[in-house]
Design a protein around this motif. Structure first.
Motif, short mmCIF file in Angstrom:
data_model
loop_
_atom_site.label_atom_id
_atom_site.label_comp_id
_atom_site.label_asym_id
_atom_site.label_seq_id
_atom_site.Cartn_x
_atom_site.Cartn_y
_atom_site.Cartn_z
N ILE A 191 -0.35 1.94 0.65
CA ILE A 191 -0.76 2.71 -0.57
C ILE A 191 -0.22 3.90 -0.62
N LEU A 192 -0.26 4.79 0.86
CA LEU A 192 0.17 6.11 0.99
C LEU A 192 1.83 6.31 0.71
N LEU A 193 2.58 5.22 1.13
CA LEU A 193 3.81 5.19 0.76
C LEU A 193 4.18 5.37 -0.81
N ILE A 194 3.38 4.71 -1.55
CA ILE A 194 3.46 4.90 -3.07
C ILE A 194 3.00 6.12 -3.31
N ALA A 195 1.98 6.54 -2.78
CA ALA A 195 1.22 7.84 -3.16
C ALA A 195 2.27 9.18 -2.92
N PHE A 196 2.78 9.17 -1.57
CA PHE A 196 3.60 10.42 -1.20
C PHE A 196 4.96 10.13 -1.58
N GLY A 197 5.57 8.85 -1.54
CA GLY A 197 6.95 8.72 -1.72
C GLY A 197 7.74 9.18 -0.51
N ALA A 198 7.11 9.44 0.50
CA ALA A 198 7.81 9.87 1.89
C ALA A 198 7.23 9.00 3.01
N VAL A 199 8.14 8.41 3.74
CA VAL A 199 7.69 7.85 5.12
C VAL A 199 6.66 8.74 5.94
N VAL A 200 7.21 9.95 6.32
CA VAL A 200 6.66 10.85 7.12
C VAL A 200 5.10 11.17 6.79
N ALA A 201 5.34 11.54 5.39
CA ALA A 201 4.02 12.23 4.77
C ALA A 201 3.09 10.97 4.75
N ALA A 202 3.32 9.84 4.49
CA ALA A 202 2.39 8.56 4.58
C ALA A 202 1.89 8.06 5.74
N PHE A 203 3.12 8.28 6.80
CA PHE A 203 2.43 7.97 8.35
C PHE A 203 1.43 8.94 8.83
N LEU A 204 1.57 10.13 8.81
CA LEU A 204 0.73 11.04 9.24
C LEU A 204 -0.87 10.54 9.17
N PRO A 205 -1.39 10.42 7.85
CA PRO A 205 -2.75 10.25 7.96
C PRO A 205 -3.15 8.92 8.57
#
Length: 715
Positions: A191-205
């Motif tokens: 879900i976060l990958l779709i929300a951010f569109g970037a792996v690092v930004a999605a992985f952090l939370p």
């Protein structure tokens, strides 16, 4: 802006310190998580005993039994042999009795007894060794009973008991929880990958949320010295910790990215994110902790354990969001957008759909408010018929073999499932026992024999067992028969008595818990936003979402909708602890969104916008992140509906439905409509409350010159 004097608030100061000492902050967080986990492994978590979790007379009776020195009884099991046609079951009864006597781990096989209707026979026996671990040794008798069933296919032969129930249901539950734990993280990450569109930004939370949960579980081992933990606490911690941990990081990262895209330098973007989203995290976390603390007022070991666990995981998530997250963002800089996903990554998230919808709401606020309240009222309407019940065999998967066995025994031998126990102190008076047996015989079948008496080795405590036709027979036993025969000092325990005492304790604590949570939430909102109106509307809106969740629970689990889809059988009530627990969890989690949205609205108002303009800007700019956070919560909570117990299904559906409603009807329709109708009255504060502290919601002013220490905290 690098002057410490220009940075206000705990969140901003913590972020600035972490950014300046990012290596120390990051390594310190890792050391903290590893350290508490390792130490917890050395100390072990103390689990609550059955006596810890009781209430009233049943708890007193259990404590007397525990201290009386009764010989440890083996875990009891039973086998029912039942006619399902005209077949003779005598041979099957003889076979199962003889086979059990030769089976490993089986002791004390009793002669079969016949049911009143003549269709069933019951053979009881015990599992050798510690009753607490009997589920590990119940495999051989289960195999024996299965072989007898195979040899007599025209009869129904099945085994039930605590050990077999723990094994069969426990295995399914453990398997489900393991699957849930494995699925919740990749689902959240997706879900976060779709929300951010970037792996690092999605992985952090996800990384920080998981680390917060791990650290909090470690801290639970130390806290259990003061409040013993129940075995489901860790699952609740995972559910709450993953939800709030991801949300907090999501809010923070999204605001920092937005400020960078608006042209702010890395330092200023981080400070703005800390002083706005960071402050919202601080206030939201405090509000959630206050809500969870309401569970202490129940004086119940299970709720106390849940309170300790959830408070620890929320506090740890807040700590990580305000310290290590700013350090990581400072270290990564614009690399937080690294590994962009084609088609998903967008430099700007304007939320055009949400803004267009919001425009319609603000154009017709009265109509929008009426429609939203009508929709919530319709969803909440079934809650007027909400009834509660204790957990029973009907709350287990209906197709489970152990469930079918229990139901067959319950119908044929109702007094054998969960007899009531009368605890007497002092020497046993046989005349009293005879008088009690006569009273049981004269109860018109509401009390059932045989009456069994067990006396401790010292002869100072006796336990008199009697069957109950149903739970409604308990008042007859407690209030009439026992006092008349044994006097007021005799105590009654057992499953029905324990459930009745738990309900009484819960009902007595409800006004205190509700008052505590609502009152302190009101005060926190009042202090944070310096507005009586905002505080009142915040409490009312959250109550509406909770009421709608109650209504949906009744509609699904009490009225029996979606039974085949969710694999359950409708019952005559919701699990008794569910309404209070859902109220506390939902009220706390709803404040995540509410504080975050209101902070953004107040930020615009403090800059000079009208209330309507501030509402449009605040909700419009937060719609995307609120939607993403809500989807994460709904997905994680919905996974709990896949577990085999009715309680976990109710918990998952109730939480998922409430969060979905809260992020859509409440935040996207009712909140903006109400605030637009109230206008400047939203910010009303009586003069006599003018002493409340002034808290800045707007971002700090831009620096006039480049910050000399910028290189220390930029990427």
């Amino acid at each position: 802006m690098t002057s410490r004097g220009n940075v206000k608030g705990i969140a901003a100061r913590a972020a600035l310190w972490s950014a300046r000492h990012r290596t120390l902050a990051i390594l310190g967080w890792i050391a903290f998580v590893i350290g508490v986990t390792v130490l917890a492994g050395q100390f072990q978590t103390i689990e609550a005993t059955g006596a810890d979790q009781g209430h009233g007379d049943s708890k007193k009776a259990d404590q007397i039994i525990d201290g009386a020195g009764f010989p440890e009884q083996p875990a009891g099991e039973m086998v029912i042999v039942q006619n399902r046609s005209s077949s003779d079951r005598a041979a099957a009864v003889a076979d199962v009795t003889a086979a059990l006597k030769k089976t490993a781990n089986v002791v004390d096989v009793q002669p079969a007894i016949q049911s009143p209707d003549g269709r069933s026979s019951l053979v009881t026996f015990g599992i050798s060794g510690d009753p607490a671990t009997a589920s590990e040794r119940v495999g051989p008798p289960l195999d024996t009973v299965a072989s007898v069933q195979a040899a007599h296919p025209d009869l129904y032969v099945a085994q039930g008991g605590d050990a077999s129930g723990d094994k069969l249901i426990g295995e399914d539950l453990d398997k489900g929880l393991h699957t849930l734990s494995l699925l919740s993280i990749p689902v959240t990450l997706g879900i976060l990958l779709i929300a951010f569109g970037a792996v690092v930004a999605a992985f952090l939370p996800v990384l920080l949320a998981v680390m917060a949960v791990v650290a909090a579980i470690g801290l639970l081992a130390f806290a259990s010295r003061f409040a013993p933990a129940v075995d489901t606490t860790m699952h609740v911690m995972l559910l709450v910790g993953l939800a709030v941990g991801v949300d907090y990081c999501l809010f923070y990262i999204r605001r920092e990215r937005d400020e960078r895209r608006n042209g702010a330098d890395p330092h200023r973007a981080l400070v703005i994110a800390a002083q706005t989203s960071g402050r919202s995290i601080w206030v939201s976390g405090l509000t959630v902790i206050v809500a969870m603390a309401g569970m202490f007022l129940t004086l119940d070991a299970t709720f106390t354990s849940f309170a300790v666990g959830t408070i620890l995981v929320v506090a740890t998530a807040v700590l990580g969001s305000l310290t290590v997250l700013p350090a990581l963002l400072s270290a990564l800089g614009d690399k937080v957008d690294a590994i962009k996903i084609p088609g998903l990554y967008r430099k700007r998230s304007d939320g055009r759909v949400w803004n267009a919808f919001l425009g319609l709401v603000l154009a017709k606020p009265l109509i929008s408010a009426v429609l939203a309240v009508a929709a919530l009222g319709a969803l909440a309407w079934p809650a007027l018929d909400l009834r509660t019940k204790g957990e029973g065999i009907e709350d287990l998967p209906p197709d489970a073999a152990i469930v079918q066995a229990y139901k067959a025994v319950e119908e044929a031998f109702p007094s054998s499932i969960s007899p009531a126990e009368v605890v007497l102190q002092g020497r046993v008076d046989q005349r009293k026992i005879t008088e009690f047996e006569k009273a049981v015989g004269a109860s018109d079948g509401r009390l059932a024999g045989p009456v069994e008496v067990k006396v401790n080795p010292a002869g100072t405590v006796a336990v008199v067992s009697v069957g109950l036709a149903d739970k409604d027979a308990l008042p007859l036993l407690r209030e009439d028969v026992v006092p008349a025969v044994f006097g007021p000092s005799a105590l009654v325990t057992g499953e029905a008595a324990g459930e009745a005492d738990f309900n009484a304790r819960l009902n007595a604590s409800l006004p205190w818990v509700f008052g505590f949570v609502l009152g302190l939430a009101f005060l926190l909102l009042l202090v944070s936003f310096r507005s009586v109106v905002v505080a009142i509307t915040g409490v009312v809106l959250n109550l509406l979402s909770v009421a709608a969740a109650y209504g949906m629970l009744v509609f699904v689990f009490q009225y029996g909708h979606f039974e085949s889809l969710l694999d359950f059988h409708a019952a005559d009530g919701i699990i008794n602890w569910m309404p209070l627990f859902l109220f506390i969890i939902l009220f706390g989690l709803s404040m995540d969104y509410h504080v975050f949205v209101l902070s953004r609205i107040r930020e615009g108002h403090d800059r000079g916008l009208t209330t309507r303009q501030a509402v449009r800007e605040g909700i419009g700019r937060t719609a995307g992140v609120i939607t993403s956070a809500a989807v994460v919560m709904v997905a994680v909570f919905a996974l709990f509906a896949t577990l085999p117990l009715a309680s976990t299904k109710q918990l998952g559906i109730g939480l998922a439905a409430a969060v979905l409603l809260d992020a859509t009807i409440i935040r996207a329709v009712l909140l903006p409509a109400v605030m637009a109708l109230l206008g400047e009255k939203n910010w009303w504060l009586p003069r006599w409350l003018g002493w409340l502290p002034q808290i800045a919601h707007e971002p700090p002013p831009a620096p006039e010159a480049p910050a000399p220490s910028r290189e220390l905290i930029s990427a």
